[in-house]
Scaffold this motif. Sequence first.
Motif, PDB file in Angstrom:
ATOM      1  N   VAL A 120     -37.034  15.619 -13.648  1.00 39.31           N
ATOM      2  CA  VAL A 120     -36.133  16.310 -12.756  1.00 39.31           C
ATOM      3  C   VAL A 120     -35.702  17.751 -13.209  1.00 39.31           C
ATOM      4  N   ILE A 121     -35.308  17.790 -14.554  1.00 38.74           N
ATOM      5  CA  ILE A 121     -34.972  18.929 -15.102  1.00 38.74           C
ATOM      6  C   ILE A 121     -36.082  19.961 -15.061  1.00 38.74           C
ATOM      7  N   THR A 122     -37.349  19.531 -15.149  1.00 35.38           N
ATOM      8  CA  THR A 122     -38.534  20.464 -15.191  1.00 35.38           C
ATOM      9  C   THR A 122     -38.774  21.123 -13.948  1.00 35.38           C
ATOM     10  N   TRP A 123     -38.657  20.325 -12.965  1.00 34.10           N
ATOM     11  CA  TRP A 123     -38.645  20.275 -11.428  1.00 34.10           C
ATOM     12  C   TRP A 123     -37.445  21.485 -11.152  1.00 34.10           C
ATOM     13  N   LEU A 124     -36.275  21.014 -11.523  1.00 36.49           N
ATOM     14  CA  LEU A 124     -35.095  21.906 -11.230  1.00 36.49           C
ATOM     15  C   LEU A 124     -35.629  23.391 -11.866  1.00 36.49           C
ATOM     16  N   ARG A 125     -35.787  23.392 -13.120  1.00 33.37           N
ATOM     17  CA  ARG A 125     -36.147  24.771 -13.811  1.00 33.37           C
ATOM     18  C   ARG A 125     -37.370  25.660 -12.632  1.00 33.37           C
ATOM     19  N   GLU A 126     -38.268  24.934 -12.519  1.00 29.93           N
ATOM     20  CA  GLU A 126     -39.204  25.651 -11.482  1.00 29.93           C
ATOM     21  C   GLU A 126     -38.670  25.942 -10.027  1.00 29.93           C
ATOM     22  N   TYR A 127     -37.910  25.051  -9.573  1.00 37.09           N
ATOM     23  CA  TYR A 127     -37.217  25.351  -8.131  1.00 37.09           C
ATOM     24  C   TYR A 127     -36.359  26.698  -8.301  1.00 37.09           C
ATOM     25  N   ILE A 128     -35.601  26.732  -9.323  1.00 35.19           N
ATOM     26  CA  ILE A 128     -34.764  28.018  -9.553  1.00 35.19           C
ATOM     27  C   ILE A 128     -35.382  29.210  -9.637  1.00 35.19           C
ATOM     28  N   THR A 129     -36.394  29.116 -10.584  1.00 40.04           N
ATOM     29  CA  THR A 129     -37.347  30.387 -10.884  1.00 40.04           C
ATOM     30  C   THR A 129     -37.909  30.796  -9.549  1.00 40.04           C
ATOM     31  N   GLU A 130     -38.442  29.822  -8.624  1.00 40.27           N
ATOM     32  CA  GLU A 130     -39.067  30.216  -7.530  1.00 40.27           C
ATOM     33  C   GLU A 130     -38.179  30.863  -6.535  1.00 40.27           C
ATOM     34  N   GLY A 131     -36.992  30.019  -6.367  1.00 42.44           N
ATOM     35  CA  GLY A 131     -35.880  30.569  -5.521  1.00 42.44           C
ATOM     36  C   GLY A 131     -35.177  32.043  -5.802  1.00 42.44           C
ATOM     37  N   LEU A 132     -35.314  32.279  -7.121  1.00 35.64           N
ATOM     38  CA  LEU A 132     -34.750  33.566  -7.525  1.00 35.64           C
ATOM     39  C   LEU A 132     -36.018  34.554  -7.565  1.00 35.64           C
ATOM     40  N   ASN A 133     -37.334  34.317  -7.577  1.00 33.41           N
ATOM     41  CA  ASN A 133     -38.327  35.103  -7.091  1.00 33.41           C
ATOM     42  C   ASN A 133     -38.448  35.370  -5.845  1.00 33.41           C
ATOM     43  N   GLU A 134     -38.224  34.554  -4.841  1.00 37.54           N
ATOM     44  CA  GLU A 134     -38.130  34.771  -3.392  1.00 37.54           C
ATOM     45  C   GLU A 134     -37.082  35.883  -3.042  1.00 37.54           C
ATOM     46  N   ILE A 135     -35.964  35.726  -3.663  1.00 37.27           N
ATOM     47  CA  ILE A 135     -34.916  36.807  -3.211  1.00 37.27           C
ATOM     48  C   ILE A 135     -35.067  38.190  -3.754  1.00 37.27           C
ATOM     49  N   VAL A 136     -35.538  38.406  -4.711  1.00 38.84           N
ATOM     50  CA  VAL A 136     -35.703  39.591  -5.127  1.00 38.84           C
ATOM     51  C   VAL A 136     -37.107  40.381  -4.817  1.00 38.84           C
ATOM     52  N   LYS A 137     -37.988  39.606  -4.148  1.00 46.75           N
ATOM     53  CA  LYS A 137     -39.131  40.289  -3.399  1.00 46.75           C
ATOM     54  C   LYS A 137     -38.797  41.348  -2.358  1.00 46.75           C
TER      55      LYS A 137
END
Length: 180
Positions: free
Chosen positions: A163-180
């Motif tokens: 779950v932690i591994t998934w959360l880390r990726e989920y947040i990373t992707e979410g932040l990449n999306e908003i700075v695009k």
Amino acid sequence: MRELSLHILDIAQNSIKADAECLRIVVIEDIEADKLTIKIKDDGTGMDSDTVKKVIDPFYTTRTTRKVGLGIPLFKTSAEACDGFFEPPPQSGVGTEITAVFRHSHIDRVPLGNMPETIVTIINACDKMDLVYTHTYNQQSFTLNTKEIKKLLDGVSINNIDVITWLREYITEGLNEIVK
Ligand SMILES: Nc1ncnc2c1ncn2[C@@H]1O[C@H](COP(=O)(O)OP(=O)(O)O)[C@@H](O)[C@H]1O
Ligand SMILES: [Mg+2]
């Protein structure tokens, strides 16, 4: 500190110590206004007027192990060194709220740092506490609410390594999306 995320981690530790049930971390990057706002809010024990008065004094802490409480004063100093300001916590029987504003482009403004790792570390440090993390970059926002994640997990611990591994990726992707 070398990264703003280290301040966030430090301030969040105060909320855990204050028995918060819910911690809110808000990061707003407004490039046009050239402002970076960090707000950290909890529903823990709060601070009495005496603590509030002394909290921005670097020689004050209620801890007995170490005489000097530096977390909040350091955060204040960082903001003020970057054409920004610091809103000290209000006196309150419930909850604490701290806001620091920086000039985004200020030459002395240290990088935000690794927010996914910071958020995951806070979740790992206290699985009982709910965490709502909202990060806004110009018009775009990303929100993580552990209360909602816990519902989806259906009994599986949020501290579970997968779950932690998934959360880390989920947040990373979410932040990449908003700075695009
Ligand atoms: N979120 C909070 N809720 C209640 N009290 C707090 C909170 N944050 C800080 N405090 C109080 O302010 C003091 C100073 O905090 P800080 O500057 O982070 O230093 P330290 O954590 O090393 O004591 C803490 O010892 C605590 O008494
Ligand atoms: Mg502290």
